[in-house]
Design a protein around this motif. Structure first.
Motif, PDB file in Angstrom:
ATOM      1  N   VAL A 209     -11.391  21.888  68.679  1.00 53.53           N
ATOM      2  CA  VAL A 209     -12.664  21.185  68.571  1.00 53.53           C
ATOM      3  C   VAL A 209     -13.283  21.198  69.961  1.00 53.53           C
ATOM      4  O   VAL A 209     -12.713  20.662  70.911  1.00 53.53           O
ATOM      5  CB  VAL A 209     -12.469  19.736  68.083  1.00 53.53           C
ATOM      6  CG1 VAL A 209     -13.790  18.982  68.135  1.00 53.53           C
ATOM      7  CG2 VAL A 209     -11.895  19.733  66.673  1.00 53.53           C
ATOM      8  N   ARG A 210     -14.438  21.838  70.092  1.00 58.04           N
ATOM      9  CA  ARG A 210     -15.061  21.982  71.398  1.00 58.04           C
ATOM     10  C   ARG A 210     -15.878  20.747  71.756  1.00 58.04           C
ATOM     11  O   ARG A 210     -16.579  20.175  70.921  1.00 58.04           O
ATOM     12  CB  ARG A 210     -15.998  23.195  71.396  1.00 58.04           C
ATOM     13  CG  ARG A 210     -15.272  24.510  71.147  1.00 58.04           C
ATOM     14  CD  ARG A 210     -14.375  24.863  72.319  1.00 58.04           C
ATOM     15  NE  ARG A 210     -13.751  26.171  72.133  1.00 58.04           N
ATOM     16  CZ  ARG A 210     -12.539  26.466  72.507  1.00 58.04           C
ATOM     17  NH1 ARG A 210     -11.792  25.553  73.096  1.00 58.04           N
ATOM     18  NH2 ARG A 210     -12.043  27.658  72.318  1.00 58.04           N
ATOM     19  N   ARG A 211     -15.769  20.341  73.016  1.00 65.48           N
ATOM     20  CA  ARG A 211     -16.617  19.260  73.507  1.00 65.48           C
ATOM     21  C   ARG A 211     -18.026  19.792  73.739  1.00 65.48           C
ATOM     22  O   ARG A 211     -18.201  20.840  74.376  1.00 65.48           O
ATOM     23  CB  ARG A 211     -16.055  18.697  74.813  1.00 65.48           C
ATOM     24  CG  ARG A 211     -14.711  18.015  74.635  1.00 65.48           C
ATOM     25  CD  ARG A 211     -14.262  17.384  75.934  1.00 65.48           C
ATOM     26  NE  ARG A 211     -13.023  16.655  75.760  1.00 65.48           N
ATOM     27  CZ  ARG A 211     -12.463  15.924  76.712  1.00 65.48           C
ATOM     28  NH1 ARG A 211     -13.044  15.830  77.893  1.00 65.48           N
ATOM     29  NH2 ARG A 211     -11.338  15.287  76.495  1.00 65.48           N
ATOM     30  N   GLU A 212     -19.004  19.094  73.240  1.00 68.10           N
ATOM     31  CA  GLU A 212     -20.380  19.552  73.333  1.00 68.10           C
ATOM     32  C   GLU A 212     -20.801  19.674  74.803  1.00 68.10           C
ATOM     33  O   GLU A 212     -20.685  18.718  75.574  1.00 68.10           O
ATOM     34  CB  GLU A 212     -21.315  18.581  72.603  1.00 68.10           C
ATOM     35  CG  GLU A 212     -22.754  19.071  72.527  1.00 68.10           C
ATOM     36  CD  GLU A 212     -23.621  18.151  71.686  1.00 68.10           C
ATOM     37  OE1 GLU A 212     -24.842  18.344  71.692  1.00 68.10           O
ATOM     38  OE2 GLU A 212     -23.067  17.241  71.036  1.00 68.10           O
ATOM     39  N   GLY A 213     -21.276  20.849  75.158  1.00 70.56           N
ATOM     40  CA  GLY A 213     -21.777  21.071  76.510  1.00 70.56           C
ATOM     41  C   GLY A 213     -20.708  21.288  77.555  1.00 70.56           C
ATOM     42  O   GLY A 213     -21.028  21.540  78.720  1.00 70.56           O
ATOM     43  N   GLY A 214     -19.440  21.193  77.181  1.00 76.60           N
ATOM     44  CA  GLY A 214     -18.381  21.348  78.167  1.00 76.60           C
ATOM     45  C   GLY A 214     -17.747  22.721  78.112  1.00 76.60           C
ATOM     46  O   GLY A 214     -17.848  23.436  77.111  1.00 76.60           O
ATOM     47  N   PRO A 215     -17.073  23.127  79.180  1.00 78.95           N
ATOM     48  CA  PRO A 215     -16.393  24.425  79.187  1.00 78.95           C
ATOM     49  C   PRO A 215     -15.170  24.386  78.282  1.00 78.95           C
ATOM     50  O   PRO A 215     -14.638  23.304  77.989  1.00 78.95           O
ATOM     51  CB  PRO A 215     -16.000  24.593  80.653  1.00 78.95           C
ATOM     52  CG  PRO A 215     -15.839  23.195  81.155  1.00 78.95           C
ATOM     53  CD  PRO A 215     -16.868  22.383  80.434  1.00 78.95           C
ATOM     54  N   PRO A 216     -14.690  25.520  77.830  1.00 82.05           N
ATOM     55  CA  PRO A 216     -13.471  25.529  77.024  1.00 82.05           C
ATOM     56  C   PRO A 216     -12.286  25.074  77.857  1.00 82.05           C
ATOM     57  O   PRO A 216     -12.263  25.272  79.083  1.00 82.05           O
ATOM     58  CB  PRO A 216     -13.330  26.996  76.613  1.00 82.05           C
ATOM     59  CG  PRO A 216     -14.109  27.756  77.629  1.00 82.05           C
ATOM     60  CD  PRO A 216     -15.239  26.862  78.033  1.00 82.05           C
TER      61      PRO A 216
END
Length: 332
Positions: A209-216
């Motif tokens: 689940v990716r954090r919005e606006g954050g790097p992987p």
């Protein structure tokens, strides 16, 4: 790539534990001089495998002795700690070091600290997700409260507030899914090779689940590393030394609930470690590290450099890595 050192605080037979801890800090100072990006400290309880019972405390000492290098825990055992208390300590080090501290946590095992510290096997068996969520909430820069199975308390402000992302040690697919669902980076152990690491990363990506606006998330992997003039000599030195540490050290993993203790064929284990990790000449170490990066996609490795049990040899390995391996990696 980021390259760090990984220090277990290995208690070889005859070594004074206090001297081992002082030598661990000296190794981190040497790593800073050698140009390493970071240093990570392991935590163990009631055993000679590792004689550091508080990675956070020893990290504080190392941060006070250095000025540039990042220092992290690999890992603080979350099943034996209150998550908010650990978050407070992490936030304190984050602020006083001006951002040079990183917190790594793990579930740990069914070992004696669960009994001694009173956290119990239930928190180890099923409480890690709740503990991890509470830790992340306490490191979100605001207030935290709990109404779960293992933690219940009124909402309080965390002081000092800090926004930090913990790293999670992952040795199983369920833990990888847990980290993936929260967008937290993994720390992969030195006990598995490139194929297993790549498979764990693939499993993570399938559930991420990716954090919005954050790097992987940038995962980290540990590896044994030892440098000598020739690969045969490096392998011979570790083959001679590691069993003296591992035989009594691994026997310290005593299950608290009567389950059979883990068993390893030490000779085969040492042979595997020397084969799959950068143990050899400087050129061999460069090739091994680049091969791992190519097979797994990992761009952050931490190197366990204490394999001989001789502090001067550890510092020599750190210096040679800094002079002969790190520049070649960065150039290529």
């Amino acid at each position: 790539m980021r390259i760090g050192v990984f220090l277990i605080g290995a208690g070889f037979p005859g070594a004074d534990p206090g001297a081992v801890l002082r030598d661990t800090v000296a190794a981190i100072e040497a790593a800073e001089r050698a140009g390493f990006d970071d240093a990570w400290i392991a935590e163990h309880h009631f055993m000679t495998y590792g004689v550091c019972p508080s990675a956070v405390t020893l990290a504080a000492v190392a941060l006070g002795r250095t000025s540039r290098i990042t220092v992290g825990t690999a890992v603080s055992v979350l099943s034996a700690r209150h998550p908010v208390a650990l978050a407070e300590e992490a936030a304190l080090l984050h602020h006083v070091s001006r951002g040079r501290f990183r917190l790594g946590v793990g579930r740990g095992g069914p070992w004696l600290e669960l009994e001694v510290f009173g956290t119990g096997t239930a928190r180890f068996e099923r409480g890690f997700p709740e503990s991890l969520d509470l830790l992340c909430a306490a490191l979100s820069g605001g207030r935290v409260g709990a109404d779960g199975e293992f933690f219940r308390f009124r909402e309080v402000p965390v002081m000092p507030p800090a926004r930090m992302t913990p790293v999670v040690a992952c040795t199983s697919e369920p833990t990888a899914r847990l980290a993936a669902g929260r967008g937290l980076p993994m720390l992969l152990g030195m006990h598995v090779g490139d194929a297993e690491k790549a498979a764990m990363i693939e499993h993570y990506e399938a559930h991420a689940v990716r954090r919005e606006g954050g790097p992987p998330p940038r995962h980290i992997a540990a590896a044994v590393c030892h440098v000598a003039d020739s690969t045969s000599r490096a392998v011979r030195e570790l083959t001679d030394a590691l069993p003296r540490w591992l035989e009594p050290g691994l026997a310290g993993y005593v299950p608290v609930d009567g389950r059979p203790p883990p068993q390893r064929d030490i000779a085969k284990y040492v042979d595997m470690l020397c084969r799959i990790h950068p143990v050899g000449s400087p050129e061999h170490c460069v090739d091994k590290i680049l091969a791992t990066a190519g097979r797994t996609g990992l761009r952050h490795l931490i190197l366990m450099v204490e394999g001989t049990g001789v502090p001067e040899r550890t510092r020599e390995t750190i210096a040679r890595l800094g002079a002969e391996v790190l520049p070649a990696l960065r150039a290529r």
